[in-house]
Design a protein around this motif. Structure first.
Motif, mmCIF file in Angstrom:
data_model
loop_
_atom_site.group_PDB
_atom_site.id
_atom_site.type_symbol
_atom_site.label_atom_id
_atom_site.label_comp_id
_atom_site.label_asym_id
_atom_site.label_seq_id
_atom_site.Cartn_x
_atom_site.Cartn_y
_atom_site.Cartn_z
ATOM 1 N N GLU A 53 21.845 43.190 29.978
ATOM 2 C CA GLU A 53 21.622 44.636 30.045
ATOM 3 C C GLU A 53 22.189 45.204 31.350
ATOM 4 O OE1 GLU A 53 17.663 46.054 29.153
ATOM 5 O OE2 GLU A 53 17.339 44.314 27.845
ATOM 6 N N PHE A 54 21.997 44.489 32.443
ATOM 7 C CA PHE A 54 22.534 44.920 33.725
ATOM 8 C C PHE A 54 24.066 45.006 33.670
ATOM 9 C CE2 PHE A 54 24.270 43.743 37.905
ATOM 10 C CZ PHE A 54 23.848 44.845 38.640
ATOM 11 N N LYS A 55 24.684 43.971 33.095
ATOM 12 C CA LYS A 55 26.141 43.949 32.980
ATOM 13 C C LYS A 55 26.631 45.091 32.105
ATOM 14 C CE LYS A 55 30.069 40.907 32.245
ATOM 15 N NZ LYS A 55 30.935 41.919 32.754
ATOM 16 N N GLU A 56 25.938 45.383 31.026
ATOM 17 C CA GLU A 56 26.315 46.501 30.161
ATOM 18 C C GLU A 56 26.256 47.826 30.928
ATOM 19 O OE1 GLU A 56 23.861 46.513 26.672
ATOM 20 O OE2 GLU A 56 24.712 44.639 25.907
ATOM 21 N N LEU A 57 25.221 48.002 31.716
ATOM 22 C CA LEU A 57 25.095 49.223 32.517
ATOM 23 C C LEU A 57 26.236 49.350 33.530
ATOM 24 C CD1 LEU A 57 21.253 49.342 33.252
ATOM 25 C CD2 LEU A 57 22.571 50.896 31.814
ATOM 26 N N VAL A 58 26.546 48.251 34.185
ATOM 27 C CA VAL A 58 27.638 48.267 35.166
ATOM 28 C C VAL A 58 28.970 48.538 34.470
ATOM 29 C CG1 VAL A 58 28.942 46.842 36.797
ATOM 30 C CG2 VAL A 58 26.441 46.798 36.818
ATOM 31 N N ASP A 59 29.207 47.883 33.347
ATOM 32 C CA ASP A 59 30.455 48.097 32.602
ATOM 33 C C ASP A 59 30.563 49.543 32.118
ATOM 34 O OD1 ASP A 59 31.163 45.478 33.007
ATOM 35 O OD2 ASP A 59 30.589 44.795 30.984
ATOM 36 N N ARG A 60 29.484 50.090 31.620
ATOM 37 C CA ARG A 60 29.475 51.474 31.150
ATOM 38 C C ARG A 60 29.763 52.428 32.313
ATOM 39 N NH1 ARG A 60 24.189 53.159 28.439
ATOM 40 N NH2 ARG A 60 24.502 51.112 27.522
ATOM 41 N N ALA A 61 29.174 52.170 33.460
ATOM 42 C CA ALA A 61 29.416 53.003 34.645
ATOM 43 C C ALA A 61 30.872 52.905 35.088
ATOM 44 C CB ALA A 61 28.478 52.586 35.774
ATOM 45 N N ASN A 62 31.438 51.706 35.038
ATOM 46 C CA ASN A 62 32.849 51.527 35.414
ATOM 47 C C ASN A 62 33.781 52.258 34.453
ATOM 48 O OD1 ASN A 62 32.246 50.005 37.663
ATOM 49 N ND2 ASN A 62 32.446 48.039 36.601
ATOM 50 N N ARG A 63 33.475 52.184 33.150
ATOM 51 C CA ARG A 63 34.294 52.896 32.164
ATOM 52 C C ARG A 63 34.205 54.402 32.376
ATOM 53 N NH1 ARG A 63 32.147 49.066 28.556
ATOM 54 N NH2 ARG A 63 30.667 50.616 27.773
ATOM 55 N N ALA A 64 32.999 54.884 32.636
ATOM 56 C CA ALA A 64 32.813 56.317 32.862
ATOM 57 C C ALA A 64 33.580 56.778 34.105
ATOM 58 C CB ALA A 64 31.331 56.644 33.003
ATOM 59 N N GLU A 65 33.565 55.982 35.143
ATOM 60 C CA GLU A 65 34.292 56.314 36.367
ATOM 61 C C GLU A 65 35.797 56.348 36.109
ATOM 62 O OE1 GLU A 65 34.855 54.615 40.915
ATOM 63 O OE2 GLU A 65 33.214 53.863 39.682
ATOM 64 N N LYS A 66 36.271 55.368 35.344
ATOM 65 C CA LYS A 66 37.699 55.304 35.022
ATOM 66 C C LYS A 66 38.098 56.511 34.171
ATOM 67 C CE LYS A 66 41.170 52.335 32.908
ATOM 68 N NZ LYS A 66 41.430 51.099 32.162
ATOM 69 N N GLN A 67 37.289 56.875 33.191
ATOM 70 C CA GLN A 67 37.582 58.025 32.348
ATOM 71 C C GLN A 67 37.575 59.323 33.168
ATOM 72 O OE1 GLN A 67 34.594 57.724 29.294
ATOM 73 N NE2 GLN A 67 35.989 56.688 27.877
ATOM 74 N N GLU A 68 36.648 59.420 34.095
ATOM 75 C CA GLU A 68 36.583 60.610 34.940
ATOM 76 C C GLU A 68 37.852 60.745 35.787
ATOM 77 O OE1 GLU A 68 33.832 62.471 38.498
ATOM 78 O OE2 GLU A 68 33.003 60.910 37.224
ATOM 79 N N LYS A 69 38.332 59.630 36.329
ATOM 80 C CA LYS A 69 39.568 59.658 37.116
ATOM 81 C C LYS A 69 40.752 60.063 36.247
ATOM 82 C CE LYS A 69 38.216 56.288 40.616
ATOM 83 N NZ LYS A 69 38.425 54.947 41.182
ATOM 84 N N GLU A 70 40.807 59.553 35.010
ATOM 85 C CA GLU A 70 41.893 59.905 34.102
ATOM 86 C C GLU A 70 41.851 61.389 33.753
ATOM 87 O OE1 GLU A 70 41.485 57.271 30.775
ATOM 88 O OE2 GLU A 70 42.195 55.532 31.885
ATOM 89 N N ILE A 71 40.658 61.913 33.535
ATOM 90 C CA ILE A 71 40.504 63.335 33.215
ATOM 91 C C ILE A 71 40.942 64.195 34.394
ATOM 92 C CG2 ILE A 71 38.787 65.149 32.789
ATOM 93 C CD1 ILE A 71 37.298 63.068 31.031
ATOM 94 N N LEU A 72 40.545 63.828 35.599
ATOM 95 C CA LEU A 72 40.942 64.585 36.782
ATOM 96 C C LEU A 72 42.459 64.563 36.966
ATOM 97 C CD1 LEU A 72 38.148 63.584 39.330
ATOM 98 C CD2 LEU A 72 38.445 65.786 38.168
ATOM 99 N N LYS A 73 43.068 63.419 36.716
ATOM 100 C CA LYS A 73 44.526 63.299 36.827
ATOM 101 C C LYS A 73 45.203 64.193 35.794
ATOM 102 C CE LYS A 73 48.278 59.948 36.585
ATOM 103 N NZ LYS A 73 48.654 58.587 36.252
ATOM 104 N N LEU A 74 44.697 64.187 34.569
ATOM 105 C CA LEU A 74 45.258 65.014 33.508
ATOM 106 C C LEU A 74 45.110 66.496 33.830
ATOM 107 C CD1 LEU A 74 46.573 65.116 30.728
ATOM 108 C CD2 LEU A 74 44.281 65.008 29.733
#
Length: 90
Positions: free
Chosen positions: A13-34
């Motif tokens: 569960e901890f790993k899932e939370l960390v992975d989800r947070a990392n994906r969200a951060e990556k998506q946010e960076k992509e959105i800002l770049k776009l």
């Protein structure tokens, strides 16, 4: 009180939370770049300048001044999108 609470959860569960947070951060960076790419496009800048010219037209006192500003808008639009003004006036 919750600031000092200790939470226990399985590693999966901890790993899932960390992975989800990392994906969200990556998506946010992509959105800002776009968004930045969109803001820097020539078309966007031209449309912004057209809006500024239309505000000038709105503040103009005479119909001749308003027409001159509207004509200027049309020229900016045509130059930006590579179309002839005659095609726009059809």
């Amino acid at each position: 009180m919750l600031d000092t609470a200790t939470v226990t959860l399985p590693y999966i569960e901890f790993k899932e939370l960390v992975d989800r947070a990392n994906r969200a951060e990556k998506q946010e960076k992509e959105i800002l770049k776009l968004e930045e790419e969109i803001e820097n496009r020539d078309e966007r800048k031209a449309l912004d300048s057209i809006i500024d010219i239309l505000f000038k037209a709105n503040d103009s006192k005479t119909a001749k001044e308003k027409q001159a500003h509207i004509r200027e808008c049309m020229e900016v639009y045509c130059n930006t999108f590579n179309i002839s003004i005659e095609e726009l006036l059809r």
